[in-house]
Design a protein around this motif. Structure first.
Motif, PDB file in Angstrom:
ATOM      1  N   VAL A 116       1.141  -1.021  -0.020  1.00  0.00           N
ATOM      2  CA  VAL A 116      -0.117   0.465   0.141  1.00  0.00           C
ATOM      3  C   VAL A 116       1.395   1.385   0.162  1.00  0.00           C
TER       4      VAL A 116
ATOM      5  N   LYS B 293       2.949   1.801  -2.170  1.00  0.00           N
ATOM      6  CA  LYS B 293       2.984   2.182  -3.465  1.00  0.00           C
ATOM      7  C   LYS B 293       2.024   3.140  -3.929  1.00  0.00           C
ATOM      8  N   SER B 294       0.898   3.340  -3.695  1.00  0.00           N
ATOM      9  CA  SER B 294      -0.274   3.957  -3.321  1.00  0.00           C
ATOM     10  C   SER B 294       0.086   5.068  -2.848  1.00  0.00           C
TER      11      SER B 294
ATOM     12  N   SER C 234       8.191   1.033  -8.423  1.00  0.00           N
ATOM     13  CA  SER C 234       7.654   1.988  -7.161  1.00  0.00           C
ATOM     14  C   SER C 234       9.047   2.927  -6.745  1.00  0.00           C
TER      15      SER C 234
ATOM     16  N   LEU D 133      -6.212   7.484 -10.659  1.00  0.00           N
ATOM     17  CA  LEU D 133      -7.410   6.813 -10.484  1.00  0.00           C
ATOM     18  C   LEU D 133      -8.238   5.757 -11.827  1.00  0.00           C
TER      19      LEU D 133
ATOM     20  N   TYR E 232      -5.281  -1.151 -13.286  1.00  0.00           N
ATOM     21  CA  TYR E 232      -4.726  -0.711 -12.904  1.00  0.00           C
ATOM     22  C   TYR E 232      -4.259   0.505 -13.297  1.00  0.00           C
TER      23      TYR E 232
ATOM     24  N   GLN F 123      -0.295   2.776  -9.491  1.00  0.00           N
ATOM     25  CA  GLN F 123       0.198   2.528  -8.438  1.00  0.00           C
ATOM     26  C   GLN F 123      -0.725   2.237  -7.339  1.00  0.00           C
ATOM     27  N   TRP F 124      -2.275   1.934  -8.171  1.00  0.00           N
ATOM     28  CA  TRP F 124      -3.325   2.921  -7.514  1.00  0.00           C
ATOM     29  C   TRP F 124      -4.558   1.180  -8.360  1.00  0.00           C
TER      30      TRP F 124
ATOM     31  N   GLY G  36      -5.974   0.000  -2.167  1.00  0.00           N
ATOM     32  CA  GLY G  36      -4.331  -0.283  -2.362  1.00  0.00           C
ATOM     33  C   GLY G  36      -4.254  -1.020  -1.589  1.00  0.00           C
TER      34      GLY G  36
END
Length: 314
Positions: free
Chosen positions: A61, A63-64, A165, A244, A256, A259-260, A272
């Motif tokens: 998470v 990463k998000s 990431s 998003l 994807y 990163q979400w 995430g």
């Protein structure tokens, strides 16, 4: 909702459950905490009795959260647009910058995990056979990622990659002129009233952008509420819309963004997801934020799924 969750916990259907915070309409409507063995990455913490003030690994998470930080830095003019060249952000690697096979790589390919580089995180996160662990053990994490063999054209296929990431975290830190965790504190955590956090570091002293963030579940939920609120004055709203937006297919109704993860089925959600049962789910149609922590590391996330299902069914 509380009755459904409590029944799951009483019945032992979520044995690795550590924490749950549910927000609806901007208010915390449910909190539950458990107990069990836990780890700070691969460091055993023993048996922990979890409560509101207990920090917990977010694993991926993280990463998000890094994606949110990239958007903040972009709004401040500290980092390039996603379409900018990726390897060019690391001019010290002259051989890689000059490699024509890597010239088409962009920051967006890192954001979407479509780098087309060799990477394998199927091995346990305790083994150097896992690319993320090998990266953490490497003398230079950014070179390790960027010099991976090119196996396909970038932008064509999603391949899970903590190295993507890590590189994003490096670009943010370079642009901000300070470590990632310090930038996060001033531009994200403090504005949200988050005063207690940790960001685990590798042997090189660099924060693990891919998996190292530790927060209280209630503070993780606050980040989810920020996303639900469109970023307020902290994350640029235009960036959130881009981050998003579904960009690459992982599976049916599961895509994807930056990163979400994005659910694209009948009911839209963003999430995430982290190893062990770490989850941050945001569903705007219900004004719902769900933060879950757990200790089911390197296994299926059955405990987290059971708790999430109980909340969402309610």
């Amino acid at each position: 909702m509380a009755e459904q969750v409590d029944e799951i916990l009483r019945a032992g259907k979520a044995p690795y459950f550590h924490g749950l915070v549910v927000m609806r309409g901007g208010e915390v409507v449910l909190e539950r905490y458990g107990s069990g063995p836990d780890y700070r990455l691969n460091e055993p913490l023993g048996h922990v009795e979890f409560g509101r003030d207990t920090l917990h690994d977010l694993r991926s998470v993280s990463k998000s959260v890094v994606a949110l930080l990239y958007g903040i830095a972009l709004g401040e003019g500290l980092v390039p647009e996603p379409g900018a060249g990726l390897v060019a952000q690391f001019p010290e690697y002259r051989d890689l910058v000059a490699d024509p096979a890597r010239a088409h790589l962009t920051i967006e390919h890192a954001l979407t995990m479509t780098l087309g580089l060799e990477w394998n995180e199927d091995a346990p996160y305790t083994s150097p056979d896992n690319s993320e662990i090998a990266m953490e053990l490497a003398p230079d994490r950014y070179r390790y990622v960027l010099e991976r063999p090119v196996i396909e054209e970038a932008g064509k296929r999603w391949l899970y990659c903590g190295g993507a990431s890590a590189v994003l975290g490096g670009i943010i830190a370079r642009g901000a002129g300070r470590p990632l965790e310090e930038y996060a504190r001033t531009v994200l955590f403090e504005p949200l009233g988050i005063s207690t956090y940790e960001w685990s570091k590798g042997t090189d002293g660099t924060a693990s952008a891919a998996a190292g963030l530790r927060l209280r579940p209630v503070d993780l939920a606050a980040i989810g509420q920020l996303v639900l609120d469109g970023g307020r004055d902290i994350v640029p709203g235009e960036w959130l819309q881009e981050a998003l937006r579904p960009r690459v297919v992982i599976a049916q109704d599961f895509e994807y963004g930056y990163q979400w993860y994005v659910g694209t089925g009948e009911r839209r959600w963003v999430e995430g997801i982290g190893n062990g049962g770490q989850r941050l789910l945001v569903r705007s149609e219900d004004e719902l934020v769900v933060a879950v922590t757990g200790g089911e590391y390197n296994q299926a996330q059955a405990s987290a799924e059971a708790v999430l299902e109980a909340v969402l069914d309610a």
